[in-house]
Design an enzyme around this catalytic site. Structure first.
Site, PDB file in Angstrom:
ATOM      1  CB  SER A  82     -55.138  -5.500 -58.788  1.00  0.00           C
ATOM      2  OG  SER A  82     -55.872  -4.300 -58.696  1.00  0.00           O
ATOM      3  CG  HIS A 130     -60.998  -6.172 -60.675  1.00  0.00           C
ATOM      4  ND1 HIS A 130     -60.930  -4.802 -60.754  1.00  0.00           N
ATOM      5  CD2 HIS A 130     -60.220  -6.537 -59.627  1.00  0.00           C
ATOM      6  CE1 HIS A 130     -60.141  -4.349 -59.787  1.00  0.00           C
ATOM      7  NE2 HIS A 130     -59.687  -5.384 -59.095  1.00  0.00           N
ATOM      8  CD  GLN A 164     -57.587  -3.836 -61.855  1.00  0.00           C
ATOM      9  OE1 GLN A 164     -56.795  -4.644 -61.390  1.00  0.00           O
ATOM     10  NE2 GLN A 164     -57.839  -2.691 -61.264  1.00  0.00           N
ATOM     11  CD  GLU A 165     -60.292  -0.322 -62.466  1.00  0.00           C
ATOM     12  OE1 GLU A 165     -60.607   0.881 -62.521  1.00  0.00           O
ATOM     13  OE2 GLU A 165     -59.875  -0.877 -61.435  1.00  0.00           O
ATOM     14  CD  GLU A 214     -63.424  -2.146 -59.567  1.00  0.00           C
ATOM     15  OE1 GLU A 214     -63.470  -1.367 -60.543  1.00  0.00           O
ATOM     16  OE2 GLU A 214     -62.516  -2.132 -58.724  1.00  0.00           O
ATOM     17  CG  ASP A 228     -56.404   0.766 -62.877  1.00  0.00           C
ATOM     18  OD1 ASP A 228     -55.187   0.704 -63.144  1.00  0.00           O
ATOM     19  OD2 ASP A 228     -56.876   0.448 -61.772  1.00  0.00           O
ATOM     20  CD  GLU A 241     -55.986   3.542 -61.139  1.00  0.00           C
ATOM     21  OE1 GLU A 241     -57.058   4.134 -61.452  1.00  0.00           O
ATOM     22  OE2 GLU A 241     -55.945   2.643 -60.280  1.00  0.00           O
ATOM     23  CG  ASP A 280     -54.141   1.839 -57.384  1.00  0.00           C
ATOM     24  OD1 ASP A 280     -53.965   1.900 -56.158  1.00  0.00           O
ATOM     25  OD2 ASP A 280     -54.902   0.980 -57.899  1.00  0.00           O
ATOM     26  CE  LYS A 282     -57.592   1.467 -55.309  1.00  0.00           C
ATOM     27  NZ  LYS A 282     -56.729   0.448 -55.948  1.00  0.00           N
ATOM     28  CG  HIS A 308     -64.512   1.560 -56.211  1.00  0.00           C
ATOM     29  ND1 HIS A 308     -65.430   0.813 -56.893  1.00  0.00           N
ATOM     30  CD2 HIS A 308     -63.470   1.739 -57.081  1.00  0.00           C
ATOM     31  CE1 HIS A 308     -64.979   0.543 -58.097  1.00  0.00           C
ATOM     32  NE2 HIS A 308     -63.811   1.093 -58.239  1.00  0.00           N
ATOM     33  NE  ARG A 309     -58.307  -1.219 -53.097  1.00  0.00           N
ATOM     34  CZ  ARG A 309     -57.057  -1.506 -52.734  1.00  0.00           C
ATOM     35  NH1 ARG A 309     -56.542  -0.948 -51.659  1.00  0.00           N
ATOM     36  NH2 ARG A 309     -56.299  -2.319 -53.445  1.00  0.00           N
ATOM     37  CB  SER A 310     -61.937  -4.954 -56.784  1.00  0.00           C
ATOM     38  OG  SER A 310     -60.910  -5.483 -55.985  1.00  0.00           O
ATOM     39  CE  LYS A 327     -60.163   3.006 -59.791  1.00  0.00           C
ATOM     40  NZ  LYS A 327     -59.125   2.206 -60.490  1.00  0.00           N
TER      41      LYS A 327
HETATM   42  C1  PEP Z   1     -57.730  -0.535 -58.651  1.00  0.00           C
HETATM   43  O1  PEP Z   1     -56.757  -1.202 -59.009  1.00  0.00           O
HETATM   44  O2  PEP Z   1     -57.741   0.677 -58.843  1.00  0.00           O
HETATM   45  C2  PEP Z   1     -58.856  -1.176 -57.955  1.00  0.00           C
HETATM   46  C3  PEP Z   1     -59.934  -0.475 -57.579  1.00  0.00           C
HETATM   47  O3  PEP Z   1     -58.768  -2.511 -57.742  1.00  0.00           O
HETATM   48  P1  PEP Z   1     -58.368  -3.205 -56.359  1.00  0.00           P
HETATM   49  O4  PEP Z   1     -59.299  -2.675 -55.315  1.00  0.00           O
HETATM   50  O5  PEP Z   1     -58.531  -4.661 -56.646  1.00  0.00           O
HETATM   51  O6  PEP Z   1     -56.941  -2.796 -56.084  1.00  0.00           O
HETATM   52 MG    MG Z   2     -55.779   0.699 -59.875  1.00  0.00          MG
END
Ligand code: PEP
Ligand code: MG
Length: 414
Positions: A40, A151, A159-160, A203, A238, A281, A308, A331, A359-361, A382
């Protein structure tokens, strides 16, 4: 730092796509780092260079790998005095605003491997903390235990859903609370929705086919309470709202409804008063600076508003968002060098915001972000679920750092 040799290769990330790993040789030692990848992603992120064409369904990184090898040739004539000097060299070699020439994935692999080379035999976090003149502090984990959005394959648009062990005294205790909650959550979800509900998303969080965030929050909170952690844990979200925003109509398709920005804000406010989540987020899409600001005002003193996709770890966008957010999601691959990431954190802090390293997904086993968050002493990281090797690598690195006597942060609202 005199680099005698540079190498680069493709390795696989946690989604089975290739990504870049770079190695720098200084003296007899090699220092390596690899690069994560988002799903994303924000439109304004620095360019992740992919080959296109048939191999790897277009996701090959042979051009980026080639660029690291070419950089290596010109690096060998230099003696870098600092990370800032190394990153300035990388930025000059690329010369574009969004890193499209060399690729942020190529640049970041060299930048992070460079940080390890500067640290030499010192632990990375203690070298970075010393260079920032900070006292290392272990971050509180924001653990994404229930995955939705891009995800997962469920109907959940948000998403989270994360748990945050705000009452933990040590990182070990924090990780244990997260792990216990995760196991109960999986068991409860399977009992309630059947065996497929225990399958996990990108994740490592479970991905039950729930259709609204209330069901998800109820399920997660029940797992927290079953373990007796109700007084010591909080929830966080998130939304990744760009993914359910319809730019044509200006409406959000979420939780089985079609909502205007104002209605979505009210929805969040109602949810927050019930579930008391401490962090939200990307509640609105990636250009909605004003809607973010409205929510920030409503949530002041109750819940941090994290940017983000809105901020993409980019100093210029962070500057624009001073009144829109109260926390930066940091990130490293959104911006492409360590120095620019540190600059992003410093700007966020100058606004009185919190900083959450993320982190990233799509991840690798590289736990650089665990050292980075500890060195920044920002107090938040995160990490995804406490499962799957690319996620546990980050938890396990923090467990090991704790053995050096580094204390755990306490949560504070910005
Ligand atoms: C996020 O959106 O915060 C995330 C970790 O996902 P992605 O790495 O897919 O952006
Ligand atoms: Mg995000």
């Amino acid at each position: 730092m005199k680099v005698s040799s540079v190498n680069a290769r493709w390795i696989l990330d946690s989604r089975g796509n290739p990504t870049v790993e770079a190695g720098l040789q200084v003296g007899r030692a090699w220092f390596t780092a690899s690069v994560p990848s988002g799903a994303s992603t924000g439109t304004h992120e620095a360019v992740e260079l992919r080959d296109g064409g048939r191999p790897f369904h277009g996701k090959g990184v042979s051009k980026a790998v080639g660029h690291v090898q070419a950089l290596g040739k010109s690096m060998k004539t230099k003696d870098f005095k600092s990370q800032a000097e190394l990153d300035a060299f990388l930025l000059k070699a690329d010369g574009t605003a969004n890193k499209k020439k060399i690729g942020a994935n190529a640049l970041l692999a060299v930048s992070l491997a460079g940080a390890r080379a500067f640290a030499g035999s010192k632990p990375l976090y203690s070298y970075l903390a010393a260079s920032l003149k900070r006292k290392p502090l272990l971050p509180l984990p924001f653990a994404n235990v229930l995955n939705g959005g891009k995800h997962a394959g469920s109907s959940l648009k948000i998403q989270e859903v994360m748990v945050v062990p705000t009452g933990a005294k040590t990182f070990g205790e924090a990780a244990q609370m997260v792990a216990e909650t995760y196991q109960s959550l999986k068991k409860d979800a399977v009992k309630k929705f059947g065996a497929p509900a225990g399958n996990v998303g990108d994740e490592g969080g479970i991905a039950p086919d729930v259709s609204n965030v209330r069901q998800a929050l109820d399920l997660v909170w029940r797992a927290v309470e079953e373990n007796g952690h109700g007084q010591k844990m909080a929830l966080a979200l998130d939304c990744a709202a760009s993914e359910f925003y319809d730019a044509r109509t200006g409406a959000y398709h979420v939780d089985g409804k079609i909502l205007t920005p104002g209605e979505l804000l009210n929805h969040y406010a109602e949810l927050q008063s019930q579930y008391r989540f401490i962090s939200i987020e990307d509640p609105f899409h990636e250009e909605a600076f004003d809607d973010f600001a409205r929510l920030r005002a409503v949530f002041a003193g109750k819940c941090q508003v994290v940017g983000d996709d809105l901020l993409v770890t980019n100093p210029a966008r962070i500057d624009r968002a001073q009144l829109s957010c109260s926390a930066l999601l940091l990130k490293v691959n959104q911006i492409g060098t360590l120095s620019e990431s540190l600059r992003a954190a410093q700007i966020a802090e100058s606004f009185g915001w919190n900083v959450m390293v993320s982190h990233r997904s799509g991840e690798t086993e590289d736990a650089f972000i665990s050292d980075l968050a500890t060195a920044l002493a920002c107090g938040q990281i995160k990490l995804g679920a406490p499962a799957r090797g690319e996620r546990t690598a980050k938890y396990n690195r923090l467990l090991r750092i704790e053995e050096d006597g580094v204390p755990l942060a306490r949560f504070k609202l910005p």
